[in-house]
Design an enzyme around this catalytic site. Structure first.
Site, short mmCIF file in Angstrom:
data_model
loop_
_atom_site.label_atom_id
_atom_site.label_comp_id
_atom_site.label_asym_id
_atom_site.label_seq_id
_atom_site.Cartn_x
_atom_site.Cartn_y
_atom_site.Cartn_z
N ASP A 309 1.54 8.04 8.38
CA ASP A 309 0.41 7.44 7.68
C ASP A 309 -0.77 8.42 7.77
OD1 ASP A 309 -1.26 5.65 6.34
OD2 ASP A 309 -0.50 3.92 7.45
N GLU A 514 -7.18 -3.10 5.07
CA GLU A 514 -6.81 -2.70 6.43
C GLU A 514 -7.71 -3.36 7.48
OE1 GLU A 514 -5.41 1.36 6.94
OE2 GLU A 514 -5.51 1.66 4.79
#
Length: 622
Positions: A309, A514
């Site tokens: 990521d 997020e």
């Protein structure tokens, strides 16, 4: 004469076949007729360590100059959230940018094309004018894998329209706690429903042929893109739903609940898999060799490449980037093949080079990574056709895709309440009435309607891209003689005459993505609750919720006549009006359990303490 003809023909054959095996100029890896395994072996035999490490490096597009691509042999480039070639950039601007970067990659001695990646998590969500589909939680409510596959195919075309060939999607997390700020990126709390929705992968990449080897990546051509199943693994099960937190669960539970969708993704030929920021029982996933190498690569036989990521290896340490050399060593040796750096690429390249030369990272690990990256590039056809063009620009925000999104919106809506009593339903609404009231900022705000990961990483307030708000949709659906009054936050004086036949209240969460979306209280921010109280206390009301998850609604439920969970529907608000006014019926079913109070969380169907406000799978029909 015959002898001379034979000589002439022989010379002609040699001239025409200067690119044939064994003759000058022939390079095996450039021969599309050879098996991919042969091409990979040939190309890797020609690569230096510097070229191999370059292939393992993914950098942000703003740094990807021709000089950088050429000097460091960079293998991949990305647009980080909201990173675009220009405000409201056209398809042509995107294509030109991608080709300029590709030119740098192809100027290297071996001319290995780069692969460009972007987040396309509910349509091509960064590109202005693209079709924005409902976020995954809404698609989970449709219970329609074929619809989701079609959305994948449409998304692939729109991504290709801008010259891009790789998307960081789909998210196949199983959200077990709505307090998680990424819950809307999950199709459901139910593993089987998430598994069914992995049908988006053949939509994005194409249907894998029957003869394909198990675990090998597959992309069927220029109309398709490489996809990325994420985030491996357990990201939807973190403690208290806190993003990037620790998932506390047995190995059996991890495999059964969170790993199962990856079985399907690998079986369907997914090209890449992204590692989660989260931990499993205290071990950072980016450093978990057992799960990445032993389980994913060896047991599941995944043959595509594993990508980190964004700055994922940095976060192996606390604080982040505290010991970058250790992070590089841990992440690469765990089995990550491509590192999303995305800006400190020189530090990463120097660090990994040193680790290899000093034998802290074995050359076999580097070769495994590069072999996987090249396999995906060969499968995609990048060596034969590395350039983007404008032939597919027509697909960006096409009419057909907007109609598909409108259908998805219709099927995603979940009717939670319809009338004060079952024998007096309020929906569907009559179109021909004297005057109706529409209230709430969300009613006329494309940004709020789409949520996070839209134009920008965190989403934006306002009419930020092309679309139809729910207010636009209501106005175009009701009778021409019906007066539609819109107020964002009406004063009490508005209701004194009480001349409204009914009110449509559109409230919910502001955009987030997020960690910024983590919430331990899951309350609707003000003025949403006040609007519900004021309006529904004076006028017959339908509340439409724009949220990325179940939220606290029980305190207001008694005053609400009808309640609709619309999730984050995207740009095509007309789909909501289609169902509110009865042109189509409500068919959506809850993909997440709707709790009474947050004190019950986590609470999932099958739990011994299961006592929801609305259970998993609930949804009234009209």
């Amino acid at each position: 004469m015959a002898r001379n003809s034979a000589i002439y023909i022989g010379l002609l054959v040699i001239a025409c076949c200067s690119n044939v095996m064994g003759l000058p100029g022939y390079v095996k890896y450039k021969d599309s007729k050879l098996p991919i395994s042969v091409r990979i072996e040939d190309l890797m035999s020609r690569m230096s360590l510097e070229e191999k490490i370059g292939q393992m490096t993914q950098i942000e597009r703003t740094l990807a100059s021709t000089e950088v691509m050429n000097k460091y042999f960079i293998g991949s480039v990305l647009s980080e959230g909201g990173s675009v070639p220009g405000v409201r950039a056209s398809a042509e601007a995107w294509v030109n940018m991608v080709n300029e970067i590709q030119k740098g990659a192809l100027s290297t001695p071996l001319a290995i094309p780069m692969i460009y990646g972007i987040d396309a998590v509910h349509g091509h969500n960064t590109a202005f004018g693209a079709t924005i589909f409902p976020h995954n939680i809404g698609l989970g409510a449709t219970r329609d894998p074929e619809l989701v596959k079609n959305i994948g195919a449409a998304t692939a075309l729109e991504v290709r329209a801008t010259g891009i060939s790789y998307a960081f999607a789909p998210c196949i997390a199983v959200c077990r706690d709505p307090r998680w700020g990424r819950c809307y990126e999950s199709y459901s709390e139910d593993t089987n429903l998430v598994r069914a929705m992995t049908e988006i992968i053949p939509g994005l990449q194409g249907d894998i042929p029957a003869y394909s080897q198990k675990g090998f990546p597959f992309v069927s051509g220029k109309n398709k893109i490489a996809s990325c199943a994420k985030h491996f693994v357990g990201d939807g099960g973190t403690n208290k739903g806190i993003n990037e937190n620790n998932t506390l669960i047995s190995e059996n539970g991890l495999l059964r609940i969170h790993m199962a969708p990856y079985f399907d993704a690998v079986k369907k030929g997914v090209a890449t898999i992204m590692i989660s920021y989260s931990s499993w029982n205290g071990v950072k996933m980016h450093a978990n060799r057992y799960l990445i190498t032993d389980i994913l690569k060896n047991t599941l036989n995944f043959k595509g490449f594993v990508i980190s990521d964004y700055q994922g290896i940095d976060r192996i340490t606390t604080p982040s980037h505290a010991n970058y050399t250790f992070s590089i060593e841990s992440g690469i040796n765990a089995g990550i093949d491509m590192i999303m750096v995305p800006k400190a690429y020189e530090e990463f390249i120097d660090g990994l080079s040193s680790l290899v030369r000093n034998k802290f990272v074995p050359m076999t690990r580097i070769n495994d990574a590069v072999e996987r990256i090249l396999r995906v590039k060969f499968v995609m056809g990048l060596f034969e056709d590395p350039w983007a063009d404008l032939s597919m620009a027509k697909y960006l925000g096409s009419k057909e895709h907007k109609e598909l999104a409108r259908e998805a919106v219709r099927k995603s809506l979940v009717l939670l309440k319809n009338g004060k009593s079952a024998d007096q339903p309020l929906l569907p609404l009559p179109k021909k009435v004297p005057k109706i009231l529409v209230v709430g900022k969300h009613a006329n705000n494309i940004g709020y309607q789409c949520g996070g990961w839209t134009i920008d990483w965190q989403g934006q307030d306002g009419n930020i891209t092309v679309g139809t708000t729910i207010l636009n949709a209501i106005e175009s659906t009701v009778d021409k003689k019906t007066e539609v009054v819109y107020q964002e936050n009406p004063e009490a004086d508005l209701f004194k005459a009480n001349t409204f036949s009914y009110a449509i209240v559109v409230v919910g969460e502001a955009p987030y993505a997020e960690t910024f979306g983590d919430s331990l209280n899951l309350t609707i921010p003000e003025p949403g609750p006040s609007i519900i109280s004021n309006v529904c206390g004076s006028v017959k009301c339908i509340v439409v919720l724009f949220t990325g998850r179940p939220v606290v609604i029980q305190p207001y439920l008694a005053n609400i006549d009808a309640l609709v969970a619309a999730w984050l529907p995207g740009t095509e608000g007309q789909g909501i009006a289609d169902v509110l006014f009865g042109d189509y019926g409500f068919t959506g079913k809850l993909p997440q359990t709707w709790f009474k109070t947050v004190d019950q969380l986590p609470m999932n169907v099958g739990d011994s303490h299961y006592d929801p406000l609305f259970p998993f799978g609930f949804g009234l029909a009209t």
